[in-house]
Design a protein around this motif. Sequence first.
Motif, PDB file in Angstrom:
ATOM      1  N   LYS A  66      56.750  26.643  32.249  1.00 51.88           N
ATOM      2  CA  LYS A  66      56.470  27.086  33.611  1.00 51.88           C
ATOM      3  C   LYS A  66      55.319  26.261  34.178  1.00 51.88           C
ATOM      4  CE  LYS A  66      55.481  30.837  36.587  1.00 51.88           C
ATOM      5  NZ  LYS A  66      54.605  31.851  36.927  1.00 51.88           N
ATOM      6  N   SER A  67      55.538  25.680  35.326  1.00 52.99           N
ATOM      7  CA  SER A  67      54.501  24.905  36.004  1.00 52.99           C
ATOM      8  C   SER A  67      53.713  25.821  36.943  1.00 52.99           C
ATOM      9  CB  SER A  67      55.126  23.765  36.804  1.00 52.99           C
ATOM     10  OG  SER A  67      55.822  22.899  35.927  1.00 52.99           O
ATOM     11  N   VAL A  68      52.474  25.455  37.214  1.00 52.66           N
ATOM     12  CA  VAL A  68      51.595  26.258  38.058  1.00 52.66           C
ATOM     13  C   VAL A  68      50.853  25.320  39.004  1.00 52.66           C
ATOM     14  CG1 VAL A  68      49.630  27.838  38.068  1.00 52.66           C
ATOM     15  CG2 VAL A  68      51.264  27.923  36.179  1.00 52.66           C
ATOM     16  N   ILE A  69      50.697  25.723  40.256  1.00 49.19           N
ATOM     17  CA  ILE A  69      49.908  24.968  41.236  1.00 49.19           C
ATOM     18  C   ILE A  69      48.798  25.875  41.741  1.00 49.19           C
ATOM     19  CG2 ILE A  69      49.901  23.839  43.485  1.00 49.19           C
ATOM     20  CD1 ILE A  69      52.876  23.179  43.004  1.00 49.19           C
ATOM     21  N   VAL A  88      31.129  26.936  40.421  1.00 48.52           N
ATOM     22  CA  VAL A  88      32.249  26.654  39.539  1.00 48.52           C
ATOM     23  C   VAL A  88      33.479  27.318  40.147  1.00 48.52           C
ATOM     24  CG1 VAL A  88      33.266  27.195  37.293  1.00 48.52           C
ATOM     25  CG2 VAL A  88      30.898  26.457  37.441  1.00 48.52           C
ATOM     26  N   ASN A  89      34.578  26.603  40.178  1.00 48.88           N
ATOM     27  CA  ASN A  89      35.880  27.201  40.493  1.00 48.88           C
ATOM     28  C   ASN A  89      36.662  27.270  39.195  1.00 48.88           C
ATOM     29  OD1 ASN A  89      35.245  27.308  43.185  1.00 48.88           O
ATOM     30  ND2 ASN A  89      36.539  25.590  43.782  1.00 48.88           N
ATOM     31  N   VAL A  90      37.040  28.475  38.806  1.00 48.35           N
ATOM     32  CA  VAL A  90      37.863  28.683  37.620  1.00 48.35           C
ATOM     33  C   VAL A  90      39.299  28.694  38.104  1.00 48.35           C
ATOM     34  CG1 VAL A  90      38.396  30.217  35.708  1.00 48.35           C
ATOM     35  CG2 VAL A  90      36.026  29.987  36.491  1.00 48.35           C
ATOM     36  N   ASN A  91      40.056  27.667  37.749  1.00 50.49           N
ATOM     37  CA  ASN A  91      41.401  27.510  38.300  1.00 50.49           C
ATOM     38  C   ASN A  91      42.504  28.050  37.410  1.00 50.49           C
ATOM     39  OD1 ASN A  91      40.327  26.281  40.571  1.00 50.49           O
ATOM     40  ND2 ASN A  91      40.495  24.240  39.719  1.00 50.49           N
ATOM     41  N   LEU A  92      42.539  27.626  36.171  1.00 51.59           N
ATOM     42  CA  LEU A  92      43.602  28.055  35.261  1.00 51.59           C
ATOM     43  C   LEU A  92      43.007  28.747  34.041  1.00 51.59           C
ATOM     44  CD1 LEU A  92      45.863  24.854  35.281  1.00 51.59           C
ATOM     45  CD2 LEU A  92      46.313  27.032  36.433  1.00 51.59           C
ATOM     46  N   THR A  93      43.499  29.942  33.750  1.00 55.23           N
ATOM     47  CA  THR A  93      43.104  30.687  32.563  1.00 55.23           C
ATOM     48  C   THR A  93      44.351  31.387  32.023  1.00 55.23           C
ATOM     49  OG1 THR A  93      42.651  32.854  33.546  1.00 55.23           O
ATOM     50  CG2 THR A  93      40.884  31.197  33.687  1.00 55.23           C
ATOM     51  N   PRO A  94      44.301  31.891  30.816  1.00 57.09           N
ATOM     52  CA  PRO A  94      45.440  32.656  30.302  1.00 57.09           C
ATOM     53  C   PRO A  94      45.784  33.876  31.177  1.00 57.09           C
ATOM     54  CG  PRO A  94      44.065  31.988  28.486  1.00 57.09           C
ATOM     55  CD  PRO A  94      43.315  31.635  29.749  1.00 57.09           C
ATOM     56  N   ASP A  95      44.861  34.280  32.055  1.00 55.13           N
ATOM     57  CA  ASP A  95      45.128  35.407  32.952  1.00 55.13           C
ATOM     58  C   ASP A  95      46.024  35.052  34.131  1.00 55.13           C
ATOM     59  OD1 ASP A  95      43.576  37.120  31.401  1.00 55.13           O
ATOM     60  OD2 ASP A  95      41.759  36.706  32.569  1.00 55.13           O
ATOM     61  N   ASN A  96      46.090  33.770  34.512  1.00 58.96           N
ATOM     62  CA  ASN A  96      46.901  33.413  35.691  1.00 58.96           C
ATOM     63  C   ASN A  96      47.932  32.321  35.413  1.00 58.96           C
ATOM     64  OD1 ASN A  96      45.350  31.075  35.631  1.00 58.96           O
ATOM     65  ND2 ASN A  96      44.622  31.250  37.735  1.00 58.96           N
TER      66      ASN A  96
END
Length: 166
Positions: free
Chosen positions: A9-12, A31-39
């Motif tokens: 699955k790709s994510v943008i 800090v911008n948190v962009n990708l985590t296991p939560d999203n």
Amino acid sequence: MASDITKGKSVIIGPDDGQSLWQPMPSRGYVNVNLTPDNMPYDTFSSGIQMMPPGCMVREHGHKQNHELVFVYEGNGQVDIDGEVTEFGPGTTILFARNCTHWIKNTGDTDLRMFWVFFPPGLEDWFNAIGRERTPGDPMPNPFDRPDNVQEVMDKMRFLPPRNSG
């Protein structure tokens, strides 16, 4: 044969999507948190960006169980890895291996902007513990200190102490 391949699955994530947090002294910036296991559907890394104004720095620390990859896309600075200081500029990639102490300083006269990947994930927990919610476009708040329980958070996240802490 190609039909046997399972696609992931790709994510943008857009520039103002994800969580944004102001950072305490001496980093300041955000800090911008962009990708985590939560999203996203993957649990092997987290990523985001960090902006530090001129003269600011990430304090010396290390990680007992994580590697940290940084790509500098704006600004100039110095990085120290286990006592070896190196100058860097835009286009520099830095890999901090686990069990290595490191710090980063913005020695330039413009904001330093870095893309980071932390694996396994968890750096987002650190930023949440020490940061304050930010709405993109808001002016930078007055400088603020890290929380009183910062050492407890560092211990829980298995951070290495600075080399000179004894």
